[in-house]
Design an enzyme around this catalytic site. Structure first.
Site, PDB file in Angstrom:
ATOM      1  N   GLU A  60      36.585  12.712  73.341  1.00 49.05           N
ATOM      2  CA  GLU A  60      37.582  12.083  74.217  1.00 49.05           C
ATOM      3  C   GLU A  60      38.919  11.946  73.491  1.00 49.05           C
ATOM      4  O   GLU A  60      39.981  12.162  74.081  1.00 49.05           O
ATOM      5  CB  GLU A  60      37.086  10.714  74.690  1.00 49.05           C
ATOM      6  CG  GLU A  60      37.959  10.073  75.732  1.00 49.05           C
ATOM      7  CD  GLU A  60      37.985  10.825  77.053  1.00 49.05           C
ATOM      8  OE1 GLU A  60      39.110  11.149  77.510  1.00 49.05           O
ATOM      9  OE2 GLU A  60      36.922  11.096  77.626  1.00 49.05           O
TER      10      GLU A  60
ATOM     11  N   GLU B  29      46.049  16.740  75.338  1.00 47.70           N
ATOM     12  CA  GLU B  29      46.902  16.415  76.485  1.00 47.70           C
ATOM     13  C   GLU B  29      48.274  15.946  76.033  1.00 47.70           C
ATOM     14  O   GLU B  29      49.299  16.349  76.599  1.00 47.70           O
ATOM     15  CB  GLU B  29      46.239  15.344  77.346  1.00 47.70           C
ATOM     16  CG  GLU B  29      45.045  15.834  78.120  1.00 47.70           C
ATOM     17  CD  GLU B  29      44.370  14.739  78.923  1.00 47.70           C
ATOM     18  OE1 GLU B  29      44.726  13.540  78.754  1.00 47.70           O
ATOM     19  OE2 GLU B  29      43.481  15.068  79.717  1.00 47.70           O
TER      20      GLU B  29
END
Length: 125
Positions: A69, A76
């Protein structure tokens, strides 16, 4: 660089890592969800007194999902930093990273189901 400087550098790098973990927990909804679910898994592990081998799988599942994650979030952020415009390769990079997290999350759920379901059934009976 003497050994004292190396230790200071080591502790500084740990502080950067901890700052990254804090950032992920405070800013990423999915990270908070994974954290909450991991607390439930740890609680169930303690409650059911699972074996050492089962603990290993639980720890690897939790550590893996947190790590992936955070890598997903880093990808991102870097993509967003590089371009504000829509670009197919940027979309693919984000989608691939999110897909990796999704696959691992499914794997973690399967691990948890295989470990805890028998304990739940025995507890109910």
């Amino acid at each position: 660089m003497d050994s004292r400087d190396k230790h200071v550098h080591l502790w500084k790098s740990f502080s950067f890592a901890i700052a990254g973990i804090k950032t992920a927990l405070w800013s990423e909804r999915n990270m908070r969800i994974h954290f909450f679910v991991s607390l439930i898994a740890i609680g169930c592990s303690i409650f059911f007194s699972i074996s050492k081998m089962e603990w290993l799988f639980v720890i690897v599942a939790i550590g893996g999902i947190f790590s992936l994650e955070m890598v997903n979030t880093a990808i991102e952020r870097v993509v967003d930093l590089v371009t504000e415009d829509y670009h197919q390769l940027a979309k693919q990079a984000k989608d691939l990273a999110a897909g990796a997290v999704f696959i691992y999350a499914i794997t973690a759920v399967l691990i948890g189901t295989m470990i805890f379901l028998p304990y739940f059934f025995r507890w109910l009976i």
